[in-house]
Design a protein around this motif. Structure first.
Motif, PDB file in Angstrom:
ATOM      1  N   ARG A  98      37.557  36.063  49.234  1.00 12.01           N
ATOM      2  CA  ARG A  98      38.580  36.920  49.831  1.00 12.01           C
ATOM      3  C   ARG A  98      39.380  37.702  48.793  1.00 12.01           C
ATOM      4  O   ARG A  98      39.619  38.899  48.933  1.00 12.01           O
ATOM      5  N   GLY A  99      39.824  37.010  47.742  1.00  8.57           N
ATOM      6  CA  GLY A  99      40.600  37.699  46.713  1.00  8.57           C
ATOM      7  C   GLY A  99      39.811  38.803  46.039  1.00  8.57           C
ATOM      8  O   GLY A  99      40.337  39.892  45.767  1.00  8.57           O
ATOM      9  N   LEU A 100      38.541  38.544  45.782  1.00  7.00           N
ATOM     10  CA  LEU A 100      37.688  39.545  45.149  1.00  7.00           C
ATOM     11  C   LEU A 100      37.491  40.757  46.057  1.00  7.00           C
ATOM     12  O   LEU A 100      37.507  41.895  45.604  1.00  7.00           O
ATOM     13  N   SER A 147      51.303  42.398  48.857  1.00  6.07           N
ATOM     14  CA  SER A 147      51.347  41.498  50.008  1.00  6.07           C
ATOM     15  C   SER A 147      49.971  40.929  50.352  1.00  6.07           C
ATOM     16  O   SER A 147      49.851  40.141  51.292  1.00  6.07           O
ATOM     17  N   SER A 148      48.943  41.317  49.604  1.00  3.29           N
ATOM     18  CA  SER A 148      47.587  40.830  49.866  1.00  3.29           C
ATOM     19  C   SER A 148      47.311  39.567  49.068  1.00  3.29           C
ATOM     20  O   SER A 148      48.019  39.241  48.106  1.00  3.29           O
ATOM     21  N   ASP A 149      46.252  38.887  49.463  1.00  3.22           N
ATOM     22  CA  ASP A 149      45.880  37.634  48.795  1.00  3.22           C
ATOM     23  C   ASP A 149      44.929  37.940  47.649  1.00  3.22           C
ATOM     24  O   ASP A 149      43.713  37.869  47.790  1.00  3.22           O
ATOM     25  N   LEU A 150      45.486  38.331  46.494  1.00  5.12           N
ATOM     26  CA  LEU A 150      44.664  38.639  45.322  1.00  5.12           C
ATOM     27  C   LEU A 150      44.498  37.430  44.407  1.00  5.12           C
ATOM     28  O   LEU A 150      43.550  37.372  43.626  1.00  5.12           O
ATOM     29  N   ARG A 151      45.408  36.468  44.507  1.00  8.00           N
ATOM     30  CA  ARG A 151      45.414  35.356  43.547  1.00  8.00           C
ATOM     31  C   ARG A 151      44.229  34.414  43.724  1.00  8.00           C
ATOM     32  O   ARG A 151      43.908  33.651  42.812  1.00  8.00           O
ATOM     33  N   THR A 152      43.595  34.463  44.898  1.00  8.65           N
ATOM     34  CA  THR A 152      42.440  33.567  45.106  1.00  8.65           C
ATOM     35  C   THR A 152      41.223  34.010  44.318  1.00  8.65           C
ATOM     36  O   THR A 152      40.245  33.267  44.234  1.00  8.65           O
ATOM     37  N   ALA A 153      41.278  35.222  43.747  1.00  8.71           N
ATOM     38  CA  ALA A 153      40.157  35.679  42.902  1.00  8.71           C
ATOM     39  C   ALA A 153      40.334  35.081  41.516  1.00  8.71           C
ATOM     40  O   ALA A 153      40.904  35.679  40.611  1.00  8.71           O
ATOM     41  N   ALA A 154      39.851  33.871  41.347  1.00 11.89           N
ATOM     42  CA  ALA A 154      39.953  33.158  40.074  1.00 11.89           C
ATOM     43  C   ALA A 154      38.758  32.241  39.927  1.00 11.89           C
ATOM     44  O   ALA A 154      38.250  31.717  40.931  1.00 11.89           O
ATOM     45  N   PRO A 155      38.256  32.064  38.704  1.00 13.12           N
ATOM     46  CA  PRO A 155      37.114  31.169  38.508  1.00 13.12           C
ATOM     47  C   PRO A 155      37.433  29.756  38.982  1.00 13.12           C
ATOM     48  O   PRO A 155      38.534  29.248  38.758  1.00 13.12           O
ATOM     49  N   ARG A 156      36.468  29.141  39.624  1.00 13.92           N
ATOM     50  CA  ARG A 156      36.630  27.767  40.085  1.00 13.92           C
ATOM     51  C   ARG A 156      36.011  26.821  39.067  1.00 13.92           C
ATOM     52  O   ARG A 156      34.854  26.968  38.702  1.00 13.92           O
ATOM     53  N   HIS A 157      36.771  25.859  38.613  1.00 11.70           N
ATOM     54  CA  HIS A 157      36.297  24.898  37.625  1.00 11.70           C
ATOM     55  C   HIS A 157      35.975  23.581  38.318  1.00 11.70           C
ATOM     56  O   HIS A 157      36.702  23.141  39.212  1.00 11.70           O
TER      57      HIS A 157
END
Length: 398
Positions: free
Chosen positions: A216-218, A387-397
């Motif tokens: 979603r973030g991406l 106001s959008s959900d940009l923070r979920t675009a992060a590498p998952r470890h």
């Protein structure tokens, strides 16, 4: 601690080859329209040739991403750049022999565009292979510096070489692609340890789009880039109109636009030092873009747009480096070629209409008013992005 990026021979070979070839491309970007206009007396054919190249790139971009994930990326990079060298050399021969055949130029432009479609994802997968995750940001900063130096030096050098002889820029560009191909060969990009099972191209592309849909973030970041690329490119023509409206000479238009190159180089030098999270940086850069566009309308003379344009250019590498490193770290290796194609295709989907949009608004409202409109629209985009959900675009470890 791994090998420092400056001592990473594989990456530095890829970078040097890319730097030389990108400078060569800028030479012919200027020389081609000058040549076609000189030969035909018409701007139309220059536009058609540029359009054919862009169309070949767009049409083949997605299949090229699939093939970059299937084939040996080092060899793909080598052969695509070798083919580009051959196409540009054939352009030079077309000029030297005095043939100047428009159909030949159209075919060769299509070949060049097709090669670029393959070079992009092959290069993206190669960089991910040879650069460790902790050095990706520095690697992309070095890539950005290369791009902006080419933009700064290439056009004037291309015009100078064209004045020495119509074929000279094309010969130089062909040699630049040969250098890039040799660098790619000696970089010795390792083949994938695990080969993907072959399936239909449609299924390969569906796999990439399905993966993207789950991020979603991406997806939100791509949407922001789609709007920013549209509004940013649309604003370029109103800048030219504004300078001319204020009595600026043609040379001053060129000087104002060099603000992009000057600022871009400065931004590339600053990018590795910026530690702001990509989500916050995107909003900050949107604000800089919007305020700068509106500031160009201030009545400070024909030269004034150089200053806010340079600020825009400084912030661009900060955004590209941060988001580029994030994408490379986030995308699985087996999807990298396809995702490079998908991300570029999605983020630039509206750019073909940008010049028309900018020309229409500048014609109706004038340069200053058009820039005020574009600046306001970018600021609205910044509010939506915040106001959008940009923070979920992060590498998952794990």
């Amino acid at each position: 601690m791994g090998v420092p990026l400056r001592k990473n021979v594989q990456f530095q070979l890829l970078w040097f080859g890319g730097a030389v070839s990108q400078l060569g491309t800028q030479l012919t970007t200027v020389a081609t329209p000058l040549l076609i206009i000189a030969v035909t007396g018409s701007v139309f054919w220059a536009g058609v040739i540029a359009g054919v190249r862009a169309t070949a790139l767009i049409v083949l971009q997605m299949p090229a991403g699939v093939w970059a994930d299937r084939w040996d990326r080092g060899r793909l990079l080598f052969w695509s750049q070798t083919a580009q060298a051959g196409a540009v050399a054939a352009m030079a021969l077309n000029v030297v022999t005095g043939t100047n055949s428009i159909p030949v130029f159209l075919v060769l432009a299509a070949v060049d565009g097709a090669c670029v479609a393959f070079t992009g994802p092959a290069r993206a997968t190669a960089i991910k292979e040879v650069v460790p995750p902790e050095q990706l940001k520095s690697a992309y900063a070095q890539e950005e510096a290369r791009t902006h130096v080419a933009y700064l030096a290439g056009p004037s050098l291309g015009a100078l070489l064209f004045g020495l002889g119509r074929a000279v820029p094309f010969v130089a560009d062909a040699l630049s692609f040969l250098v890039a191909a040799v660098c790619a060969w000696f970089a010795k990009i390792p083949p994938r340890a695990v080969q993907r099972p072959r399936q239909r191209m449609r299924e390969d592309l569906r796999e990439a789009w399905t993966w993207l849909w789950g991020q979603r973030g991406l997806r939100n970041i791509i949407a922001v880039f789609l709007v920013l690329n549209l509004l940013g490119m649309a604003a370029m023509l109103p800048i030219t109109v504004l300078v001319k409206e204020r009595g600026g000479a043609d040379w001053l238009v060129g000087l104002v636009l060099t603000g992009l190159g000057v600022g871009g180089v400065l931004g590339a030098l600053l990018a590795p030092k910026v530690t702001v999270a990509p989500a916050r940086l995107i909003v900050a850069v949107l604000v800089v873009f919007g305020v700068s566009d509106m500031a160009m309308a201030l009545p400070f003379g024909a030269w004034w747009p150089f200053v806010p344009l340079m600020l825009v250019a400084v912030s661009t590498p900060l955004l590209n480096v941060s988001v580029g490193a994030l994408f490379t770290a986030l995308v699985p290796d087996e999807l990298m070629g396809r995702m490079d194609a998908v991300l570029n295709f999605a983020a630039r989907g509206l750019t073909p209409v940008a010049p028309v949009f900018g020309a229409l608004l500048a014609d109706v409202l004038g340069g200053a008013a058009a820039l005020l409109v574009f600046g306001a629209l970018i600021l609205v985009t910044a509010v939506v992005a915040a106001s959008s959900d940009l923070r979920t675009a992060a590498p998952r470890h794990p």
